[in-house]
Design a protein around this motif. Sequence first.
Motif, short mmCIF file in Angstrom:
data_model
loop_
_atom_site.label_atom_id
_atom_site.label_comp_id
_atom_site.label_asym_id
_atom_site.label_seq_id
_atom_site.Cartn_x
_atom_site.Cartn_y
_atom_site.Cartn_z
N SER A 32 44.59 8.54 42.21
CA SER A 32 43.83 7.99 43.34
C SER A 32 44.28 8.70 44.60
CB SER A 32 44.05 6.48 43.49
OG SER A 32 45.38 6.21 43.87
N TYR A 33 43.38 8.80 45.54
CA TYR A 33 43.77 9.37 46.83
C TYR A 33 42.78 8.91 47.90
CZ TYR A 33 40.31 12.92 45.49
OH TYR A 33 39.17 13.56 45.09
N ALA A 34 43.30 8.47 49.02
CA ALA A 34 42.52 8.09 50.20
C ALA A 34 41.31 7.22 49.86
CB ALA A 34 42.08 9.34 50.95
N PRO A 35 41.48 6.12 49.12
CA PRO A 35 40.31 5.28 48.84
C PRO A 35 39.69 4.71 50.11
CG PRO A 35 42.34 4.15 48.23
CD PRO A 35 42.71 5.56 48.54
N GLU A 36 40.51 4.48 51.13
CA GLU A 36 39.97 3.98 52.40
C GLU A 36 39.00 4.99 53.03
OE1 GLU A 36 43.94 2.09 51.68
OE2 GLU A 36 43.21 4.17 51.73
N ALA A 37 39.36 6.27 52.94
CA ALA A 37 38.51 7.31 53.54
C ALA A 37 37.14 7.36 52.87
CB ALA A 37 39.20 8.67 53.43
N VAL A 38 37.12 7.27 51.53
CA VAL A 38 35.83 7.32 50.82
C VAL A 38 35.02 6.06 51.11
CG1 VAL A 38 34.71 7.58 48.58
CG2 VAL A 38 36.88 8.74 49.02
N ALA A 39 35.69 4.91 51.12
CA ALA A 39 34.99 3.65 51.41
C ALA A 39 34.39 3.67 52.81
CB ALA A 39 35.95 2.48 51.25
N GLU A 40 35.16 4.15 53.78
CA GLU A 40 34.65 4.23 55.14
C GLU A 40 33.48 5.20 55.24
OE1 GLU A 40 38.12 5.24 57.37
OE2 GLU A 40 39.12 3.33 56.90
N PHE A 41 33.56 6.29 54.48
CA PHE A 41 32.46 7.25 54.46
C PHE A 41 31.20 6.61 53.88
CE2 PHE A 41 30.15 10.79 52.34
CZ PHE A 41 29.86 11.54 53.46
N ALA A 42 31.36 5.83 52.81
CA ALA A 42 30.22 5.15 52.20
C ALA A 42 29.57 4.18 53.21
CB ALA A 42 30.65 4.38 50.96
N VAL A 43 30.39 3.42 53.92
CA VAL A 43 29.86 2.50 54.93
C VAL A 43 29.20 3.29 56.06
CG1 VAL A 43 30.45 0.72 56.61
CG2 VAL A 43 31.51 0.69 54.35
N GLY A 44 29.80 4.42 56.41
CA GLY A 44 29.19 5.26 57.45
C GLY A 44 27.82 5.76 57.05
N MET A 45 27.64 6.10 55.77
CA MET A 45 26.32 6.53 55.30
C MET A 45 25.32 5.38 55.33
SD MET A 45 26.74 9.48 52.45
CE MET A 45 27.45 8.46 51.17
N ILE A 46 25.80 4.19 54.98
CA ILE A 46 24.91 3.02 55.08
C ILE A 46 24.43 2.85 56.51
CG2 ILE A 46 24.80 0.50 54.92
CD1 ILE A 46 26.75 0.69 52.55
N MET A 47 25.36 2.92 57.46
CA MET A 47 25.01 2.76 58.87
C MET A 47 24.06 3.86 59.33
SD MET A 47 26.31 0.01 59.93
CE MET A 47 26.01 0.25 61.68
N THR A 48 24.29 5.09 58.86
CA THR A 48 23.41 6.20 59.23
C THR A 48 21.97 5.92 58.80
OG1 THR A 48 25.19 7.83 59.11
CG2 THR A 48 22.95 8.66 58.87
N VAL A 49 21.81 5.40 57.59
CA VAL A 49 20.46 5.14 57.08
C VAL A 49 19.81 3.95 57.78
CG1 VAL A 49 19.12 4.51 55.05
CG2 VAL A 49 20.97 6.15 54.83
N VAL A 50 20.52 2.84 57.85
CA VAL A 50 19.88 1.62 58.36
C VAL A 50 19.68 1.67 59.87
CG1 VAL A 50 20.80 0.28 56.44
CG2 VAL A 50 22.01 0.27 58.63
N ARG A 51 20.49 2.46 60.57
CA ARG A 51 20.34 2.59 62.03
C ARG A 51 19.73 3.92 62.43
NH1 ARG A 51 19.75 -2.15 64.24
NH2 ARG A 51 21.46 -3.60 63.76
N LYS A 52 19.42 4.77 61.45
CA LYS A 52 18.73 6.04 61.67
C LYS A 52 19.46 6.94 62.68
CE LYS A 52 14.32 3.74 60.73
NZ LYS A 52 14.11 4.14 59.34
N TYR A 53 20.78 6.97 62.56
CA TYR A 53 21.58 7.79 63.48
C TYR A 53 21.22 9.27 63.37
CZ TYR A 53 24.76 3.77 63.98
OH TYR A 53 25.30 2.54 64.24
N HIS A 54 20.96 9.72 62.15
CA HIS A 54 20.68 11.14 61.94
C HIS A 54 19.40 11.55 62.66
CE1 HIS A 54 18.62 8.76 58.96
NE2 HIS A 54 17.89 9.78 58.56
#
Length: 288
Positions: free
Chosen positions: A109-131
Amino acid sequence: MKYDLDSLSAAVNATTGIELKFIDPSLDMTTSLLAEGYEAISIFVNDTCNDDVLQELHKRGVVCSAAITELPLPADDTQKYIALRCAGYNNVDLSAAAKLGIKVTRVPSYAPEAVAEFAVGMIMTVVRKYHKSFLRVREGNFLLDGLMGFSLAGKTVGLIGTGKIGLITGRILAKGFCCNVLAHDPYPSPEAADNGIKYVDTLEEMLRQCDIVSLHCPLTAQTRYIINDDTLAMMKPGVVLINTSRGGLIDSYSLIRYAMIDEYQSRSHFTDDYHLVLSSPGTSVQWV
């Protein structure tokens, strides 16, 4: 990659007695000859290490007692290895490695927090249309048309897999965003309830309720194409699908078929009704 070069070079010094050589090509039958003369090779998620490649490596001297281990490599320099720089090992034929006496190690295992935060960041990107907002503002367009998102509070999020990364993702969404977090995993974690995650009995039961589905499971024979024609048909219209695991979890052809059917039925552009973020090796469909 540069980060591999920098990190590994920094970890190796004169006292370790290890000499590293970095090469750009991925491992496959053609490039396996480059392993000749080396006591160990280190590979990543996109390298091919099937029976044929292992046979070729064996011919070139990569041999030792067979096992897969999560332990550091022993100091015995007579041992030879394939060392993965990742947690997943679906690209290695372990049965073939065992028969050939090739030892395979991985990073448990390595940096599970980093991957989890990235997953949440992608959710936010989609639902808030940041991109989309970023691209518009960069071009001087400040119109809000088509940028309406939705709040995560009260939404139902489904997790397929609740290992280290899945648990942290669920905790962020449940306790940070007030989401209703459901999960399906053949091996339930005793820590799930403390992280605000509730298990359901079947995958279908979970998928039918979810506004967002996030994948956090390894790629195995059982999970390959777990997102397919049947499971996509169980999901709500407008579902957000996030994949920070292996690309092979999703049947891309099924994904395209389902999205295009949804487009035809709704008579609107499917990216307004069906949101997808697939960020993983081997995934050929990427859109939001």
